[in-house]
Motif scaffolding. Structure first.
Motif, PDB file in Angstrom:
ATOM      1  N   VAL A 188       0.839  -1.201   0.000  1.00 54.63           N
ATOM      2  CA  VAL A 188       0.000   0.000   0.000  1.00 54.63           C
ATOM      3  C   VAL A 188       0.876   1.253   0.000  1.00 54.63           C
ATOM      4  N   THR A 189       1.953   1.234   0.773  1.00 50.52           N
ATOM      5  CA  THR A 189       2.876   2.376   0.790  1.00 50.52           C
ATOM      6  C   THR A 189       3.499   2.588  -0.586  1.00 50.52           C
ATOM      7  N   PRO A 207       2.088   8.862   1.997  1.00 54.05           N
ATOM      8  CA  PRO A 207       1.316   7.629   2.194  1.00 54.05           C
ATOM      9  C   PRO A 207       1.952   6.673   3.202  1.00 54.05           C
ATOM     10  N   GLY A 208       1.110   5.778   3.712  1.00 52.99           N
ATOM     11  CA  GLY A 208       1.572   4.795   4.674  1.00 52.99           C
ATOM     12  C   GLY A 208       1.070   3.415   4.326  1.00 52.99           C
ATOM     13  N   PRO A 209       1.339   2.439   5.182  1.00 52.81           N
ATOM     14  CA  PRO A 209       1.014   1.043   4.868  1.00 52.81           C
ATOM     15  C   PRO A 209      -0.459   0.674   5.028  1.00 52.81           C
ATOM     16  N   GLN A 210      -1.247   1.512   5.734  1.00 53.93           N
ATOM     17  CA  GLN A 210      -2.652   1.184   5.967  1.00 53.93           C
ATOM     18  C   GLN A 210      -3.527   1.730   4.841  1.00 53.93           C
ATOM     19  N   TRP A 211      -4.298   0.849   4.205  1.00 53.17           N
ATOM     20  CA  TRP A 211      -5.237   1.291   3.167  1.00 53.17           C
ATOM     21  C   TRP A 211      -6.316   2.163   3.804  1.00 53.17           C
ATOM     22  N   LYS A 244      -0.645  -0.296 -15.179  1.00 54.53           N
ATOM     23  CA  LYS A 244      -0.270   1.024 -15.685  1.00 54.53           C
ATOM     24  C   LYS A 244       0.369   1.891 -14.599  1.00 54.53           C
ATOM     25  N   LEU A 245       0.035   1.638 -13.335  1.00 52.84           N
ATOM     26  CA  LEU A 245       0.618   2.425 -12.247  1.00 52.84           C
ATOM     27  C   LEU A 245       2.081   2.051 -12.003  1.00 52.84           C
ATOM     28  N   ARG A 246       2.461   0.809 -12.315  1.00 49.68           N
ATOM     29  CA  ARG A 246       3.847   0.346 -12.211  1.00 49.68           C
ATOM     30  C   ARG A 246       4.390   0.506 -10.786  1.00 49.68           C
ATOM     31  N   VAL A 247       3.746  -0.189  -9.873  1.00 50.91           N
ATOM     32  CA  VAL A 247       4.170  -0.180  -8.472  1.00 50.91           C
ATOM     33  C   VAL A 247       5.410  -1.062  -8.331  1.00 50.91           C
ATOM     34  N   PRO A 248       6.504  -0.550  -7.774  1.00 53.66           N
ATOM     35  CA  PRO A 248       7.717  -1.375  -7.638  1.00 53.66           C
ATOM     36  C   PRO A 248       7.527  -2.485  -6.612  1.00 53.66           C
ATOM     37  N   ARG A 249       8.191  -3.597  -6.843  1.00 59.47           N
ATOM     38  CA  ARG A 249       8.100  -4.728  -5.921  1.00 59.47           C
ATOM     39  C   ARG A 249       8.662  -4.334  -4.554  1.00 59.47           C
ATOM     40  N   THR A 250       7.933  -4.718  -3.499  1.00 59.75           N
ATOM     41  CA  THR A 250       8.375  -4.386  -2.141  1.00 59.75           C
ATOM     42  C   THR A 250       9.176  -5.539  -1.550  1.00 59.75           C
TER      43      THR A 250
END
Length: 250
Positions: A188-189, A207-211, A244-250
């Motif tokens: 989420v972060t 932003p933080g880890p909580q949705w 499309k947002l391309r969120v990097p792997r955590t």
């Protein structure tokens, strides 16, 4: 599957002596269903789409709606909730009519159906997009194809889509239902940081880890940025917008 179905919207059956005659291309092009030419062809249309889309083993090959219902029931994949790419069945026992669910929202399903018309008849003249109420007594249920990537379902008890590997270092889509559980996760972060980078975030902190609702409103802004309109920009991530947002792997 859906792209193949959408490509047939506007196709009509033949006419004879001023009347539609149920003669169409689909019966002749599905092995084993040529005998159904000239008969009601909604189920044959779904079989044709599945064959052309490379999903033939995920759908029943039949000209009978009732047989289609039984096929999904035998595999324990028949549900009362809609899902994207599911086969919807109508009428008593699901025997009257069928089509494919293109999308759904809280009150309606949006389908592509063969052998219907502008009025939504079960005995029509062509392939149409239809909008139907989810709670209509005419809707009997839905067959869930076993897509390799899972299925986006409104059923709260249905397992979320299986994550797909991303060799390019991006975070796999966690599944639509995952976000509705208000997760707390580094994913989420990472998503929030990408929304900030896209210039669509509305966070007061983070932003933080909580949705949170701020995540959803920010994501809705991103959906509008990439072309979603109306109820489609609802703030709930889906596989297409997530890619499309391309969120990097955590």
């Amino acid at each position: 599957m859906l792209l193949t179905a959408a490509g047939q919207v506007g196709v009509h059956e033949g006419r004879e002596n001023g009347h539609w005659n149920n003669v169409q291309r689909y019966s002749d092009e599905v092995p084993g269903l040529r005998w159904s030419q000239g008969q009601a062809w909604c189920a044959t249309f779904v079989s044709w789409v599945a064959l052309r889309a490379g999903c033939a083993t995920l759908f029943p090959r039949t000209a009978s709606c009732a047989t289609g219902v039984a096929w999904f029931r035998e595999r324990r994949r028949f549900r009362e909730y809609p899902a994207v790419g599911a086969q919807v069945f109508y009428g008593p026992g699901g025997s009257e009519h069928t089509g494919v669910v293109e999308r759904y929202d809280g009150t309606h399903i949006y389908t592509i159906e063969g052998n219907t018309n502008v009025n939504g008849s079960s005995e029509g003249d062509g392939v149409y997009r239809r909008v139907r109420e989810r709670k209509s007594s005419r809707v009997y249920g839905y067959g869930y194809p076993d897509y390799p990537g899972g299925i986006d379902s409104a059923d709260p008890s249905w397992p979320p889509p299986a994550p797909l590997p991303h060799p390019d270092g991006l975070e796999p889509f966690p599944g639509a239902e995952w976000f509705r559980t208000a997760p707390r996760s580094p994913v989420v972060t990472a998503m929030g940081r990408r929304l900030v980078a896209e210039g669509v975030a509305v966070y007061e902190e983070g932003p933080g880890p909580q949705w949170t609702d701020a995540d959803r409103r920010s994501y809705a802004n991103f959906q509008r940025k990439i072309g979603y309109r109306g109820g489609d920009a609802d703030g709930w991530p889906g596989p297409v917008s997530w890619t499309k947002l391309r969120v990097p792997r955590t």
